[in-house]
Design an enzyme around this catalytic site. Structure first.
Site, PDB file in Angstrom:
ATOM      1  N   SER A   3       0.842  -1.199   0.000  1.00 14.70           N
ATOM      2  CA  SER A   3       0.000   0.000   0.000  1.00 14.70           C
ATOM      3  C   SER A   3       0.874   1.244   0.000  1.00 14.70           C
ATOM      4  O   SER A   3       2.050   1.201   0.406  1.00 14.70           O
ATOM      5  CB  SER A   3      -0.879  -0.005   1.254  1.00 14.70           C
ATOM      6  N   TYR A  24      -2.034   0.639  11.019  1.00 10.86           N
ATOM      7  CA  TYR A  24      -2.234   0.110   9.669  1.00 10.86           C
ATOM      8  C   TYR A  24      -0.993   0.326   8.815  1.00 10.86           C
ATOM      9  O   TYR A  24      -0.557  -0.577   8.095  1.00 10.86           O
ATOM     10  CB  TYR A  24      -3.446   0.763   8.999  1.00 10.86           C
TER      11      TYR A  24
END
Length: 325
Positions: free
Chosen positions: A127, A151
């Site tokens: 990501s 995250y």
């Protein structure tokens, strides 16, 4: 065709990116095997009517025995690893489950691939969050990975673990660092695009959970799926490398919501509710990517502009929202 009759294993197939990838693989003739941890309804795989077109195996990506059995018994040629706890807010509330899924799940999967010897290509979904915060933008693939928030850390670790397996054991894998993905069949309405669209469909003001100033980049699922397939098909050239998937067109959150309102002809009737007067805790203010590397290496670039992708997404929710709300 390249994918005809290939045995392909997809983790995270019930999520909306995974389900869109499965749809494309099925369309191109692949034999798709999907891992399902929880049978939750509604889910994107069922919303897209794919369950009867693929093989579903119940189990967790964190279980080495289950993953090894799948790779061996189904003689898997290609692995797309998308399984993850993908919501920033959930990660902030529950870091342990996010670390278990995103970090342990990655090294278990890659260890099973290392021991297998049959798998020929692996695409690991990282990501843009893996980069953490940098003063210089856009992110480029040679930037250091140093996520700080739960995250972000989970994706930094996913990325570094994949790099370690590629370079230590010569695993045939490549890594995708994608911008925020949007598109059809996303059932996580806490995300800003589906959340805004469904709020408008309910004739309710959409909510922005920041002060509206954070800058992000959004890429349509069809482009992401196309990029995954390009990298898998060209694995020898992509082997051991990470590639950014972005659009080179970042946008401020408030402007994004206003664009959706305009596209849905509600800009005069509804307006964004902004929750904060300052910056949102545990999130980076500005994130966007350079896609120069994948464009120069493979000639890949996204085909679908933000406004076009939003129109497609809005129409899908107009037609399907009643079936899962």
């Amino acid at each position: 065709m390249f994918w005809k009759n290939r045995n392909v294993f997809v983790t995270g197939a019930t999520g909306f990116i995974g389900a869109n990838l499965v749809a494309k693989l099925f369309e191109t003739g692949a034999n798709v095997i999907c891992l399902q941890r929880d049978f939750v309804r509604p889910n994107s795989l069922d919303i897209l009517n794919l369950r009867d077109k693929v093989t579903i195996i119940d189990g967790s990506v964190e279980n080495l025995e289950v993953i090894s059995r799948i790779l061996n018994e189904f003689e898997i040629d290609t692995v797309f690893h998308l399984a993850a706890q993908a919501l920033v807010g959930v990660a902030n509330r529950s870091p342990l489950s996010t670390f278990e899924s995103n970090i342990r799940g990655t090294y278990i999967l890659l260890e099973a691939c290392r021991l297998n010897k049959i798998v020929k290509r692996i695409v690991v979904a990282s990501s843009d969050k893996a980069y953490g915060s940098h003063d210089e933008l856009p992110y480029q693939e040679n930037f250091a990975l140093h996520g700080l928030y739960p995250y972000d850390v989970s994706k930094t670790c996913t990325d570094l673990i994949a790099q370690s397996f590629a370079h230590s054991y010569d695993l045939p894998l490549t890594i995708v660092r994608s911008a925020n993905v949007y598109g059809i069949a996303d059932l996580n309405l806490s995300r800003i695009i589906p959340g805004t669209i469904t709020s408008v469909l309910n004739n309710v003001n959409p909510v922005i959970r920041s002060d509206g100033t954070p800058i992000r980049e959004f890429i349509f699922t069809e482009d992401v799926v196309d990029g995954y397939l390009v990298l898998a098909e060209k694995i020898e050239k992509a082997r051991g490398e990470a590639f950014n998937f972005g659009t080179d067109k970042p946008i401020q959150m408030l402007e994004l919501v206003k664009l959706i309102l305009n596209l849905m002809n509600k800009s005069n009737a509804l307006s964004p509710d902004i929750l904060l007067t300052g910056k949102i805790k545990n999130e980076i203010d500005a994130q966007y990517l350079s896609s120069e590397k994948i464009n120069q290496t493979f000639g890949w670039k996204p085909k679908i502009a933000l406004e076009t992708g939003l129109r497609k997404t809005i129409e899908w929710y107009r037609s399907n929202y009643e079936s899962f709300k």
